[in-house]
Motif scaffolding. Structure first.
Motif, mmCIF file in Angstrom:
data_model
loop_
_atom_site.group_PDB
_atom_site.id
_atom_site.type_symbol
_atom_site.label_atom_id
_atom_site.label_comp_id
_atom_site.label_asym_id
_atom_site.label_seq_id
_atom_site.Cartn_x
_atom_site.Cartn_y
_atom_site.Cartn_z
ATOM 1 N N ALA A 144 2.759 -3.733 -12.216
ATOM 2 C CA ALA A 144 1.844 -4.123 -11.137
ATOM 3 C C ALA A 144 2.663 -4.608 -9.950
ATOM 4 C CB ALA A 144 0.889 -5.215 -11.623
ATOM 5 N N ARG A 145 1.968 -4.966 -8.892
ATOM 6 C CA ARG A 145 2.638 -5.430 -7.669
ATOM 7 C C ARG A 145 3.004 -6.910 -7.713
ATOM 8 N NH1 ARG A 145 2.985 -1.153 -4.671
ATOM 9 N NH2 ARG A 145 1.343 0.396 -4.611
ATOM 10 N N SER A 146 2.412 -7.646 -8.658
ATOM 11 C CA SER A 146 2.723 -9.074 -8.786
ATOM 12 C C SER A 146 2.489 -9.510 -10.233
ATOM 13 C CB SER A 146 1.833 -9.903 -7.853
ATOM 14 O OG SER A 146 0.491 -9.878 -8.304
ATOM 15 N N GLN A 147 3.054 -10.655 -10.595
ATOM 16 C CA GLN A 147 2.829 -11.182 -11.938
ATOM 17 C C GLN A 147 1.359 -11.527 -12.136
ATOM 18 O OE1 GLN A 147 5.563 -14.272 -13.133
ATOM 19 N NE2 GLN A 147 7.313 -12.876 -13.101
ATOM 20 N N ASP A 148 0.702 -12.053 -11.094
ATOM 21 C CA ASP A 148 -0.728 -12.346 -11.215
ATOM 22 C C ASP A 148 -1.529 -11.072 -11.496
ATOM 23 O OD1 ASP A 148 -0.436 -15.069 -10.895
ATOM 24 O OD2 ASP A 148 -0.888 -15.051 -8.746
ATOM 25 N N SER A 149 -1.161 -9.978 -10.838
ATOM 26 C CA SER A 149 -1.843 -8.697 -11.099
ATOM 27 C C SER A 149 -1.610 -8.245 -12.535
ATOM 28 C CB SER A 149 -1.355 -7.615 -10.137
ATOM 29 O OG SER A 149 -1.766 -7.896 -8.820
ATOM 30 N N CYS A 150 -0.378 -8.430 -13.029
ATOM 31 C CA CYS A 150 -0.093 -8.099 -14.435
ATOM 32 C C CYS A 150 -1.001 -8.909 -15.351
ATOM 33 C CB CYS A 150 1.367 -8.410 -14.782
ATOM 34 S SG CYS A 150 2.544 -7.101 -14.447
ATOM 35 N N ALA A 159 -2.071 1.177 -15.387
ATOM 36 C CA ALA A 159 -0.887 0.333 -15.226
ATOM 37 C C ALA A 159 0.045 0.373 -16.432
ATOM 38 C CB ALA A 159 -1.309 -1.106 -14.953
ATOM 39 N N ASP A 184 -3.891 -10.211 -14.689
ATOM 40 C CA ASP A 184 -5.274 -9.731 -14.562
ATOM 41 C C ASP A 184 -5.489 -8.463 -15.398
ATOM 42 O OD1 ASP A 184 -5.874 -11.804 -12.823
ATOM 43 O OD2 ASP A 184 -5.727 -10.561 -11.015
ATOM 44 N N ILE A 185 -4.555 -7.549 -15.312
ATOM 45 C CA ILE A 185 -4.663 -6.292 -16.058
ATOM 46 C C ILE A 185 -4.636 -6.567 -17.558
ATOM 47 C CG2 ILE A 185 -3.482 -4.112 -16.592
ATOM 48 C CD1 ILE A 185 -2.502 -4.263 -13.555
#
Length: 157
Positions: free
Chosen positions: A115-121, A92, A123-124
């Motif tokens: 990422a596909r969402s801020q939450d995914s960002c 990512a 998490d990464i």
């Protein structure tokens, strides 16, 4: 001093690269030359240190990545190379670089996470923090894209 053909080759690689099996062959044909000669000029420009780097611009929003964050990290200077290489290894991460900290802003390592969402960002970034042992960081989410262009030299007519 650059030759006219060197200027034309530089101008050719500034635009979109054809999404073909042999993109340099197509670019070379556009200049009326063989692919081998085109690549030879690029190699020569690199060897002369006239081309510093050659990259691609990802239009992340058009490719499905609707969230991205610049993450500023406070990393121990003696481990920054190792930590930077670890972070750059995350799929990512499109950019990873070191900068000098400034008064009131202690961060010296930066990563761009897509990422596909801020939450995914988030998490990464959490995974990156865990893997590197860093806990002092600041996430700066993009609100909108204002510019996505590079310098252009030797424009063609």
């Amino acid at each position: 001093m650059l030759t006219e053909i060197e200027k034309k080759v530089i101008a050719a690689i500034q635009g979109d690269i054809p999404l073909e099996a042999n993109p340099y062959e197509i670019l070379a044909e556009g200049l009326g030359m063989e692919e081998e000669a085109f690549l030879g000029i690029l190699k020569s420009l690199d060897e002369k240190k006239l081309i510093r780097r050659y990259g691609a611009t990802l239009r992340h929003q058009k490719s499905g990545f609707s969230a991205n964050a610049m993450v500023a990290w406070k990393a121990p200077e003696e481990k920054i190379q190792e930590i930077g290489e670890t972070m750059a290894g995350f799929e990512a991460v499109s950019h990873c670089y070191r900068r000098d900290p400034k008064p009131g802003w202690p961060y010296n390592l930066y990563t761009m996470v897509h990422a596909r969402s801020q939450d995914s960002c988030r998490d990464i970034v959490g995974q990156m923090a865990q893997k590197t042992g860093l806990s002092d960081y600041s996430m700066l989410f993009s609100i909108r894209e204002l510019k996505k262009t590079s310098m252009r030299y030797f424009e063609t007519e």
